[in-house]
Design a protein around this motif. Sequence first.
Motif, PDB file in Angstrom:
ATOM      1  N   MET A   1      -5.026   0.840  -1.680  1.00  0.00           N
ATOM      2  CA  MET A   1      -4.028   1.885  -1.822  1.00  0.00           C
ATOM      3  C   MET A   1      -2.724   1.489  -1.121  1.00  0.00           C
ATOM      4  SD  MET A   1      -4.131   6.024  -1.087  1.00  0.00           S
ATOM      5  CE  MET A   1      -5.832   6.035  -0.849  1.00  0.00           C
ATOM      6  N   LYS A   2      -2.850   0.768  -0.025  1.00  0.00           N
ATOM      7  CA  LYS A   2      -1.634   0.356   0.693  1.00  0.00           C
ATOM      8  C   LYS A   2      -0.778  -0.556  -0.180  1.00  0.00           C
ATOM      9  CE  LYS A   2      -3.263   1.064   5.359  1.00  0.00           C
ATOM     10  NZ  LYS A   2      -3.551   0.515   6.670  1.00  0.00           N
ATOM     11  N   GLN A   3      -1.425  -1.373  -1.006  1.00  0.00           N
ATOM     12  CA  GLN A   3      -0.680  -2.249  -1.908  1.00  0.00           C
ATOM     13  C   GLN A   3       0.137  -1.416  -2.888  1.00  0.00           C
ATOM     14  OE1 GLN A   3      -0.726  -5.403  -1.120  1.00  0.00           O
ATOM     15  NE2 GLN A   3       0.809  -5.840  -2.654  1.00  0.00           N
ATOM     16  N   ARG A   4      -0.430  -0.309  -3.371  1.00  0.00           N
ATOM     17  CA  ARG A   4       0.309   0.557  -4.299  1.00  0.00           C
ATOM     18  C   ARG A   4       1.448   1.269  -3.574  1.00  0.00           C
ATOM     19  NH1 ARG A   4      -4.855   0.699  -6.096  1.00  0.00           N
ATOM     20  NH2 ARG A   4      -5.481   2.563  -4.951  1.00  0.00           N
ATOM     21  N   ILE A   5       1.238   1.617  -2.317  1.00  0.00           N
ATOM     22  CA  ILE A   5       2.316   2.237  -1.531  1.00  0.00           C
ATOM     23  C   ILE A   5       3.471   1.244  -1.375  1.00  0.00           C
ATOM     24  CG2 ILE A   5       2.958   3.145   0.740  1.00  0.00           C
ATOM     25  CD1 ILE A   5       0.056   4.257   0.910  1.00  0.00           C
ATOM     26  N   LEU A   6       3.143  -0.010  -1.102  1.00  0.00           N
ATOM     27  CA  LEU A   6       4.182  -1.040  -0.990  1.00  0.00           C
ATOM     28  C   LEU A   6       4.906  -1.232  -2.319  1.00  0.00           C
ATOM     29  CD1 LEU A   6       2.271  -3.634   1.220  1.00  0.00           C
ATOM     30  CD2 LEU A   6       4.146  -2.143   1.933  1.00  0.00           C
ATOM     31  N   GLN A   7       4.163  -1.129  -3.418  1.00  0.00           N
ATOM     32  CA  GLN A   7       4.782  -1.221  -4.744  1.00  0.00           C
ATOM     33  C   GLN A   7       5.725  -0.042  -4.962  1.00  0.00           C
ATOM     34  OE1 GLN A   7       1.914  -1.452  -7.928  1.00  0.00           O
ATOM     35  NE2 GLN A   7       3.480  -1.644  -9.495  1.00  0.00           N
ATOM     36  N   LEU A   8       5.295   1.143  -4.557  1.00  0.00           N
ATOM     37  CA  LEU A   8       6.124   2.345  -4.673  1.00  0.00           C
ATOM     38  C   LEU A   8       7.415   2.175  -3.868  1.00  0.00           C
ATOM     39  CD1 LEU A   8       6.533   5.333  -5.508  1.00  0.00           C
ATOM     40  CD2 LEU A   8       5.295   5.947  -3.416  1.00  0.00           C
ATOM     41  N   ILE A   9       7.285   1.666  -2.649  1.00  0.00           N
ATOM     42  CA  ILE A   9       8.452   1.441  -1.791  1.00  0.00           C
ATOM     43  C   ILE A   9       9.430   0.493  -2.481  1.00  0.00           C
ATOM     44  CG2 ILE A   9       9.184   0.292   0.357  1.00  0.00           C
ATOM     45  CD1 ILE A   9       6.628   1.463   1.647  1.00  0.00           C
ATOM     46  N   GLU A  10       8.893  -0.562  -3.082  1.00  0.00           N
ATOM     47  CA  GLU A  10       9.749  -1.537  -3.769  1.00  0.00           C
ATOM     48  C   GLU A  10      10.444  -0.899  -4.965  1.00  0.00           C
ATOM     49  OE1 GLU A  10       9.432  -6.012  -5.710  1.00  0.00           O
ATOM     50  OE2 GLU A  10       7.633  -5.061  -4.915  1.00  0.00           O
ATOM     51  N   TRP A  55      -2.660   7.598  -9.857  1.00  0.00           N
ATOM     52  CA  TRP A  55      -2.235   6.211  -9.714  1.00  0.00           C
ATOM     53  C   TRP A  55      -2.286   5.773  -8.259  1.00  0.00           C
ATOM     54  CZ3 TRP A  55       1.827   4.220  -6.862  1.00  0.00           C
ATOM     55  CH2 TRP A  55       1.991   2.833  -6.975  1.00  0.00           C
ATOM     56  N   LEU A  56      -1.805   6.632  -7.368  1.00  0.00           N
ATOM     57  CA  LEU A  56      -1.750   6.271  -5.958  1.00  0.00           C
ATOM     58  C   LEU A  56      -3.146   6.006  -5.398  1.00  0.00           C
ATOM     59  CD1 LEU A  56       0.119   5.816  -3.565  1.00  0.00           C
ATOM     60  CD2 LEU A  56      -0.106   8.237  -3.012  1.00  0.00           C
ATOM     61  N   VAL A  57      -4.108   6.819  -5.796  1.00  0.00           N
ATOM     62  CA  VAL A  57      -5.460   6.683  -5.253  1.00  0.00           C
ATOM     63  C   VAL A  57      -6.255   5.601  -5.982  1.00  0.00           C
ATOM     64  CG1 VAL A  57      -7.656   7.882  -4.893  1.00  0.00           C
ATOM     65  CG2 VAL A  57      -5.507   9.070  -4.433  1.00  0.00           C
ATOM     66  N   THR A  58      -6.163   5.563  -7.303  1.00  0.00           N
ATOM     67  CA  THR A  58      -7.038   4.665  -8.077  1.00  0.00           C
ATOM     68  C   THR A  58      -6.330   3.480  -8.714  1.00  0.00           C
ATOM     69  OG1 THR A  58      -6.745   5.853 -10.169  1.00  0.00           O
ATOM     70  CG2 THR A  58      -8.485   6.648  -8.674  1.00  0.00           C
ATOM     71  N   GLY A  59      -5.014   3.601  -8.902  1.00  0.00           N
ATOM     72  CA  GLY A  59      -4.274   2.553  -9.594  1.00  0.00           C
ATOM     73  C   GLY A  59      -4.259   2.745 -11.105  1.00  0.00           C
TER      74      GLY A  59
END
Length: 149
Positions: A1-10, A55-59
Amino acid sequence: MKQRILQLIEIKGINKTKFYNLTGLSNGFLDKSGNIGVDKLENILNSFPDVNPTWLVTGRGDIFYIPVYSTSQELLDERIQFLEDQLKFYKNKSNFLEELSDIKNRVEVLEEFKEATKLLYEMQLEIKRTKESILKEKNKSSNLAVTTS
């Protein structure tokens, strides 16, 4: 999930510090190991209401949530704009990766050139030493011939 958060930040075009300020989460949270609790997840979703929780939880699904039951032209225009922005983002990322690959190839060629130049230099030194050695032997022979005469 942290990877998706980093993607969101980008995608949002913000840095981690801005993310921490917006969500109220502690600095360095994304760099720590461990799971994300429900309270932190709520903070993120409350700070970014357009983010699709699934998306945030599961991708799975779209990154951003736009209700499918909405048919207003304004929301459809927003959805189109968002998709165009996402397409632009991924094209830019793709271009960046292509440029990075090109740079990597150039560096490899330069490293090969550097090795070839180093080898050539070493060969030139060896030729110089050989010439000097031949001259010394020649001089010794000349001096020996003069002494015996």
